[in-house]
Write an enzyme that holds these catalytic residues in place. Structure first.
Site: not given
Length: 356
Positions: A252, A352, A164
């Protein structure tokens, strides 16, 4: 270049948070970026690039000029013996692009189906799901240096992909130029992606590393097709993740943390049921959703922010319209979860989404 003043950003963030942009510019071509740079009032101001708004938490009105990326277009750039090279504009919806490649007979992105957001945001986050990451299918991208107006192209190595992560999430070094990118200089706030190209390998083979996909494949009478995997992934995601159009969320909310084998063994000694996965580099990835659920957060709320009752990794908006959740409520809940997980497991969860 289309400019809007005092524009609502609620339709452009999947959390559905109420916020406004003092100035919003719809970018539909590279020429629009150059026109904005040359604009006497808007050019000198700070900018904020907004794609699909699926990975952002707005904590108030946005003062920088918002660049709403709407560059469209999809095409086959090249077909070789080993791969199809497919290009898409940064403003194309990601899921629609995955479906389009399959419809053209160019498989390879099916495991990444139903991920919200735009094509241009995909390399920034190095999106991934069900055993595949964007870097596994990435060829190159085109971007514009917002400071100089220079157009440039980056390959996978220059994007410095990680979990990520990419060069687009790190701040540039003082005085650095685009040419410094291979030496690890960041491009956060410095560049805007305009087109992305994917390398879809021949011959195609199914990626079944995810347990649920492997189970479905074992139950099938014949080997799965790319479309079958696409359909399975969509069904799995819909079963456990809320549709942002129905229940606002940013997917998420926390990254799955990685620990050393020794740290994992210590946690297993206390919590034998912890979900964990060995990584190629020898580290162990822990399931953040399991950690949050183990701390009792599923279904808990702060104001109109809540932990999704079916998946503790997802924070959702229980408000509607003008009574929507605030970014402050979302971040208060997120920080409480971080504290709780750290106190029990000694693990620091990293969000995130980008917080603005």
């Amino acid at each position: 270049m289309l400019v809007e003043n005092n524009a609502s950003l609620q339709p452009y963030n999947t959390f559905g948070i109420v916020a406004r942009a003092q100035t919003l510019v719809r970018v539909r071509s590279s020429d629009d970026v150059h026109a904005l740079r040359a604009h006497p009032q808007l050019g000198p101001q700070p900018w904020f690039v907004l794609g699909g708004g699926s990975n952002v938490v707005l904590t108030g009105d946005v003062k920088p000029v918002v660049l709403k990326m709407e560059i469209k277009g999809r095409r086959l750039v090249q077909e070789t013996e080993h791969a199809w090279i497919v290009e898409a504009g940064a403003g194309e919806p990601w899921h629609d692009t995955v479906a389009w490649t399959l419809a053209q007979g160019w498989p390879g992105l099916e495991n990444l189906a139903l991920i919200p957001g735009t094509v241009g945001a995909a390399p920034v986050q190095n999106i991934g799901a069900y055993g595949v990451e964007l870097q596994d299918r990435f060829d190159s991208l085109d971007a514009i240096d917002l400071a100089t107006g220079q157009s440039f192209t980056l390959n996978a190595a220059q994007c410095a992909f990680g979990y990520r992560d990419s060069v687009f999430k790190h701040a540039p070094a003082p005085g650095s130029a685009v040419g410094d990118v291979p030496r690890g200089m960041g491009l956060a706030g410095r560049a805007v992606i305009t087109q992305v190209r994917f390398r879809l390998p021949k011959p195609w083979k199914p990626e079944l590393g995810y347990a649920e996909l492997e189970r479905r494949a074992a139950e099938a009478d014949v080997p799965p097709s790319p479309q079958q995997i696409f359909d399975w992934v969509c069904a799995i995601r819909r079963a456990k993740l809320p549709d942002p159009a129905v229940l606002g969320n940013a997917g998420s909310f926390f990254k799955n943390p990685t620990v050393t084998p020794e740290q994992c063994a210590d946690i297993i000694a206390r919590d034998p049921k912890i979900v964990h996965y060995p990584m190629p580099d020898g580290s162990i990835k822990l399931a953040a959703g399991w950690l949050i659920d183990a701390c009792g957060w599923k279904g808990k709320t702060v104001g109109k922010a809540a932990v999704y009752e079916k998946q503790a990794l997802v924070l959702v908006n229980q408000g509607r319209g003008e009574t929507s959740v605030t970014g402050g409520e979302v971040m208060t809940l997120a920080k409480a979860i971080q504290t709780s997980v750290y106190e029990r497991f000694g693990i620091r969860l990293e969000p995130e989404p980008v917080v603005v």
